[in-house]
Design an enzyme around this catalytic site. Sequence first.
Site, mmCIF file in Angstrom:
data_model
loop_
_atom_site.group_PDB
_atom_site.id
_atom_site.type_symbol
_atom_site.label_atom_id
_atom_site.label_comp_id
_atom_site.label_asym_id
_atom_site.label_seq_id
_atom_site.Cartn_x
_atom_site.Cartn_y
_atom_site.Cartn_z
ATOM 1 N N LYS A 180 0.822 -1.208 0.000
ATOM 2 C CA LYS A 180 0.000 0.000 0.000
ATOM 3 C C LYS A 180 0.859 1.262 0.000
ATOM 4 C CE LYS A 180 -3.741 -2.539 0.460
ATOM 5 N NZ LYS A 180 -4.657 -2.781 -0.669
ATOM 6 N N TYR A 221 -14.201 -12.460 2.377
ATOM 7 C CA TYR A 221 -13.058 -11.629 2.770
ATOM 8 C C TYR A 221 -12.648 -11.911 4.214
ATOM 9 C CZ TYR A 221 -10.426 -7.435 4.011
ATOM 10 O OH TYR A 221 -9.468 -6.566 4.458
ATOM 11 N N TYR A 242 -4.806 -11.570 2.119
ATOM 12 C CA TYR A 242 -4.535 -11.270 0.714
ATOM 13 C C TYR A 242 -3.513 -12.229 0.099
ATOM 14 C CZ TYR A 242 -6.903 -6.837 1.643
ATOM 15 O OH TYR A 242 -7.822 -5.874 1.983
#
Length: 347
Positions: free
Chosen positions: A56, A271, A297
């Site tokens: 990120k 998720y 992830y």
Amino acid sequence: MSPDPHALRERHGAVALLAHPSPIGRLERLEAALGTAVRIYVKRDDVAGIGGGGNKLRKLEFLLGDAIAQGCDTFVTTGGLQSNHARLSAAAAARMGLACELVLADVVPRHDADYRGNGNLLLDAIFGATVHRVPGDTDRPALLHARAEALRAAGGKAYVVGAGGSSPVGALGYVACAWEILAQEAALGERFARIVVPNGSAGTHAGLAAGMAAAGEDAARVQSYAVLATPEAAHADTLALAQTTLAANALPGSVTAEEVVINGSQRGEGYGIPTPAMREAVELLARTEGLLLDPVYSGKAFAGLLAAIRGGAFQPGEAVLYVMTGGVPGLFAYREVFGGHGSEPQP
């Protein structure tokens, strides 16, 4: 346009949050354990100097650069309780001298103490972010807007970013990454048959696809594994963001629907919900190469890559690149999944 990642960062006023380029290395012990003739490489986007590391930061370099250029004093964003993006937003804002507010939604059905207080949440507090914990069905865009208005009324100026930092500005971080990969391929004398990433908020895949297209390369070399939305929704979001990133930033090239390749086989029940394949992937890479994936992830996407290799999706002698996106602090929120209960001292 020359695919020069340094020039792209300079042109858009990106701030410096990580070293470029991130290294690429081969996983020979893993190859031996799998008994495969496929050459497996990883790009270490999990390695960074601040915040516990993670991909990120690539997006945040551009987003914070834009925030500072606009004279903002507070960075406001959102994610789930264990959001890697939120944790790195808090760290990056602290590095750049901005306040940070995080709207964190309870979107994963986990209620153990580790998930609800350890991992990224612990680090958010240490980095000094103001955290607003909200139910999973909260209208978060409306709440972000309300926080921005409240800060404006108090004399401040907020920069508001959606989940994952996956905007046409944030995705530029992975346009630059695509161009890094092309230069590293040339230096290694390799051409990767596939570049594999996880797909949550779509920005990593969209940026890579846009970067490949802008450099005149095949965007379909990038493949992602959906970990958040359904494959159909992830496809629509990734395609739209790739196209918008190109258009909004005056980059050449185009990305078609056929060039956006997303696999939904590793999403599991949803998720943040662990799968046996994710746990096996995390433990296999840790025990062969000493490298750590995260449970939300990269663990699921790497499980997809392992399944593809084991299933014969690649020809012997082909090379594949996995982009390690970080998120390791999230492992501490999933202690129960990995049996990390400690042991009694020996007499």
